[in-house]
Motif scaffolding. Structure first.
Motif, PDB file in Angstrom:
ATOM      1  N   ILE A  62     -38.776  37.294  -3.377  1.00  0.00           N
ATOM      2  CA  ILE A  62     -38.643  38.618  -3.956  1.00  0.00           C
ATOM      3  C   ILE A  62     -37.340  38.641  -4.750  1.00  0.00           C
ATOM      4  N   THR A  63     -37.298  39.430  -5.805  1.00  0.00           N
ATOM      5  CA  THR A  63     -36.087  39.559  -6.613  1.00  0.00           C
ATOM      6  C   THR A  63     -35.388  40.871  -6.281  1.00  0.00           C
ATOM      7  N   ASN A  64     -34.096  40.798  -5.935  1.00  0.00           N
ATOM      8  CA  ASN A  64     -33.368  42.010  -5.562  1.00  0.00           C
ATOM      9  C   ASN A  64     -32.824  42.723  -6.796  1.00  0.00           C
ATOM     10  N   ASN A  65     -32.043  43.774  -6.566  1.00  0.00           N
ATOM     11  CA  ASN A  65     -31.518  44.574  -7.673  1.00  0.00           C
ATOM     12  C   ASN A  65     -30.548  43.800  -8.554  1.00  0.00           C
ATOM     13  N   ASP A  66     -29.954  42.746  -8.006  1.00  0.00           N
ATOM     14  CA  ASP A  66     -29.031  41.903  -8.777  1.00  0.00           C
ATOM     15  C   ASP A  66     -29.763  40.765  -9.490  1.00  0.00           C
ATOM     16  N   LYS A  67     -31.085  40.835  -9.466  1.00  0.00           N
ATOM     17  CA  LYS A  67     -31.950  39.832 -10.093  1.00  0.00           C
ATOM     18  C   LYS A  67     -31.783  38.447  -9.481  1.00  0.00           C
ATOM     19  N   ARG A  68     -31.414  38.431  -8.204  1.00  0.00           N
ATOM     20  CA  ARG A  68     -31.353  37.185  -7.458  1.00  0.00           C
ATOM     21  C   ARG A  68     -32.621  37.024  -6.636  1.00  0.00           C
ATOM     22  N   ILE A  69     -33.106  35.811  -6.579  1.00  0.00           N
ATOM     23  CA  ILE A  69     -34.333  35.527  -5.846  1.00  0.00           C
ATOM     24  C   ILE A  69     -34.012  35.290  -4.380  1.00  0.00           C
ATOM     25  N   LEU A  70     -34.725  35.969  -3.505  1.00  0.00           N
ATOM     26  CA  LEU A  70     -34.552  35.842  -2.064  1.00  0.00           C
ATOM     27  C   LEU A  70     -35.780  35.178  -1.468  1.00  0.00           C
ATOM     28  N   LEU A  71     -35.567  34.393  -0.411  1.00  0.00           N
ATOM     29  CA  LEU A  71     -36.676  33.736   0.279  1.00  0.00           C
ATOM     30  C   LEU A  71     -37.069  34.598   1.475  1.00  0.00           C
ATOM     31  N   MET A  72     -38.353  34.972   1.539  1.00  0.00           N
ATOM     32  CA  MET A  72     -38.830  35.897   2.547  1.00  0.00           C
ATOM     33  C   MET A  72     -39.442  35.164   3.740  1.00  0.00           C
ATOM     34  N   PHE A  73     -39.182  35.692   4.945  1.00  0.00           N
ATOM     35  CA  PHE A  73     -39.759  35.136   6.171  1.00  0.00           C
ATOM     36  C   PHE A  73     -40.520  36.240   6.904  1.00  0.00           C
ATOM     37  N   GLU A  74     -41.812  36.035   7.027  1.00  0.00           N
ATOM     38  CA  GLU A  74     -42.637  36.947   7.805  1.00  0.00           C
ATOM     39  C   GLU A  74     -42.878  36.329   9.183  1.00  0.00           C
ATOM     40  N   TYR A  75     -43.534  37.073  10.061  1.00  0.00           N
ATOM     41  CA  TYR A  75     -43.762  36.596  11.428  1.00  0.00           C
ATOM     42  C   TYR A  75     -44.499  35.254  11.412  1.00  0.00           C
ATOM     43  N   GLY A  76     -43.953  34.289  12.145  1.00  0.00           N
ATOM     44  CA  GLY A  76     -44.597  32.983  12.273  1.00  0.00           C
ATOM     45  C   GLY A  76     -44.281  31.999  11.165  1.00  0.00           C
ATOM     46  N   GLN A  77     -43.474  32.389  10.186  1.00  0.00           N
ATOM     47  CA  GLN A  77     -43.195  31.495   9.061  1.00  0.00           C
ATOM     48  C   GLN A  77     -41.896  30.719   9.273  1.00  0.00           C
ATOM     49  N   ARG A  78     -41.834  29.544   8.632  1.00  0.00           N
ATOM     50  CA  ARG A  78     -40.651  28.696   8.774  1.00  0.00           C
ATOM     51  C   ARG A  78     -40.451  27.873   7.516  1.00  0.00           C
ATOM     52  N   LEU A  79     -39.261  27.279   7.428  1.00  0.00           N
ATOM     53  CA  LEU A  79     -38.922  26.369   6.343  1.00  0.00           C
ATOM     54  C   LEU A  79     -38.329  25.112   6.970  1.00  0.00           C
ATOM     55  N   ASP A  80     -38.941  23.961   6.701  1.00  0.00           N
ATOM     56  CA  ASP A  80     -38.459  22.686   7.206  1.00  0.00           C
ATOM     57  C   ASP A  80     -37.764  21.928   6.080  1.00  0.00           C
ATOM     58  N   ILE A  81     -36.543  21.471   6.344  1.00  0.00           N
ATOM     59  CA  ILE A  81     -35.779  20.705   5.365  1.00  0.00           C
ATOM     60  C   ILE A  81     -36.116  19.222   5.540  1.00  0.00           C
ATOM     61  N   PRO A  82     -36.585  18.542   4.484  1.00  0.00           N
ATOM     62  CA  PRO A  82     -36.853  17.100   4.605  1.00  0.00           C
ATOM     63  C   PRO A  82     -35.616  16.364   5.087  1.00  0.00           C
ATOM     64  N   HIS A  83     -35.827  15.394   5.964  1.00  0.00           N
ATOM     65  CA  HIS A  83     -34.676  14.704   6.540  1.00  0.00           C
ATOM     66  C   HIS A  83     -34.006  13.763   5.547  1.00  0.00           C
ATOM     67  N   SER A  84     -32.699  13.689   5.663  1.00  0.00           N
ATOM     68  CA  SER A  84     -31.876  12.753   4.900  1.00  0.00           C
ATOM     69  C   SER A  84     -30.730  12.332   5.801  1.00  0.00           C
ATOM     70  N   SER A  85     -30.343  11.057   5.737  1.00  0.00           N
ATOM     71  CA  SER A  85     -29.205  10.602   6.530  1.00  0.00           C
ATOM     72  C   SER A  85     -27.925  11.327   6.119  1.00  0.00           C
ATOM     73  N   LEU A  86     -27.889  11.848   4.887  1.00  0.00           N
ATOM     74  CA  LEU A  86     -26.727  12.604   4.432  1.00  0.00           C
ATOM     75  C   LEU A  86     -26.590  13.931   5.171  1.00  0.00           C
ATOM     76  N   LEU A  87     -27.675  14.383   5.798  1.00  0.00           N
ATOM     77  CA  LEU A  87     -27.670  15.646   6.521  1.00  0.00           C
ATOM     78  C   LEU A  87     -27.470  15.455   8.024  1.00  0.00           C
ATOM     79  N   ASP A  88     -27.132  14.234   8.449  1.00  0.00           N
ATOM     80  CA  ASP A  88     -26.854  13.983   9.857  1.00  0.00           C
ATOM     81  C   ASP A  88     -25.361  14.163  10.123  1.00  0.00           C
ATOM     82  N   PRO A  89     -24.984  14.975  11.107  1.00  0.00           N
ATOM     83  CA  PRO A  89     -23.562  15.122  11.448  1.00  0.00           C
ATOM     84  C   PRO A  89     -23.007  13.818  12.021  1.00  0.00           C
ATOM     85  N   ASP A  90     -21.788  13.467  11.644  1.00  0.00           N
ATOM     86  CA  ASP A  90     -21.215  12.187  12.045  1.00  0.00           C
ATOM     87  C   ASP A  90     -20.018  12.339  12.976  1.00  0.00           C
ATOM     88  N   GLY A  91     -19.854  13.513  13.565  1.00  0.00           N
ATOM     89  CA  GLY A  91     -18.750  13.730  14.481  1.00  0.00           C
ATOM     90  C   GLY A  91     -17.529  14.342  13.832  1.00  0.00           C
TER      91      GLY A  91
END
Length: 227
Positions: A62-91
């Motif tokens: 949805i686009t807000n009043n500032d014309k920025r696009i927002l990602l909407m989450f309804e009941y039961g919905q999710r977003l999975d980020i594809p895995h990358s070794s760059l996204l693994d915490p290293d301590g």
């Protein structure tokens, strides 16, 4: 597949190969910064030096009043980020930041494997964060005597800083909770999920009140930073 997309994916694979070399330190800085303004062909690009494309799935925008696009989450919905070794915490320092407008309680995001990781969730209208490293789980939340930040039906920026020896929860740039860590956050194949979960995140395994239900509402940004 478009030639430009093929080239980008090839570059990303090459970056992963470099980062995977034995003894090679992972890069510092912004690892994930989802660009909702440039969603194309059902893919959300990563606005960093490291190309990554996240399938939007059945989520709406949805686009807000500032014309920025927002990602909407309804009941039961999710977003999975594809895995990358760059996204693994290293301590080292690890920071997850999400700006959201939540309509209901529920899981906001998690990152981890079956044993360790962190989870950010809204319970009774307040933000909580749980972190499990080695054999220890800590819960970050505001103290009632200091006031509780109401997080439903308003925009809130949630920032979770996980340093090698402590974790800090920040709401709207205000430090609201801090706790020492017995072990740093480190691991491989850590998965990031937003919204509804298939199973409970590792830090919530012993919480008898926890559920896999995700929050409903919208997010305007999601960032992950290695310090």
């Amino acid at each position: 597949m478009h030639a430009a997309l093929k080239k980008t994916l090839a570059t990303f694979i090459a970056v992963l190969a470099i980062g995977a070399q034995a003894g090679s330190p992972l890069p510092k800085g912004l690892m994930l910064n989802l660009d909702f303004q440039r969603i194309e062909n059902g893919l959300i690009p990563n606005k960093t030096l490291y190309p990554l494309y996240v399938p939007i799935g059945d989520l709406g925008t949805i686009t807000n009043n500032d014309k920025r696009i927002l990602l909407m989450f309804e009941y039961g919905q999710r977003l999975d980020i594809p895995h990358s070794s760059l996204l693994d915490p290293d301590g080292s320092g690890w920071v997850a930041t999400v700006r959201l407008f939540a309509i209901s309680n529920g899981l906001v995001m998690s990152q981890g494997d079956d044993e360790n990781g962190y989870a950010i969730y809204i319970k009774d209208g307040a933000v909580h964060a749980a972190i499990h490293t080695d054999y220890s789980t800590i819960i970050l939340k505001e103290r009632p005597e200091n006031g509780i930040t109401e997080c439903l039906n308003k925009w809130v920026t949630i920032e979770l800083k996980v340093n090698p020896d402590m974790a800090i929860l920040i709401l709207n740039r205000v430090h609201v909770a801090i706790s020492p860590l017995q072990a740093p956050l480190i691991g491989e194949d850590y998965r990031i999920r937003i919204g509804e979960h298939k199973t409970l995140p590792a830090p919530l395994h012993r919480d008898k009140t926890a559920t896999t239900t995700g929050f409903t509402g919208a997010i305007s940004s999601l960032k992950v930073l290695r310090k």
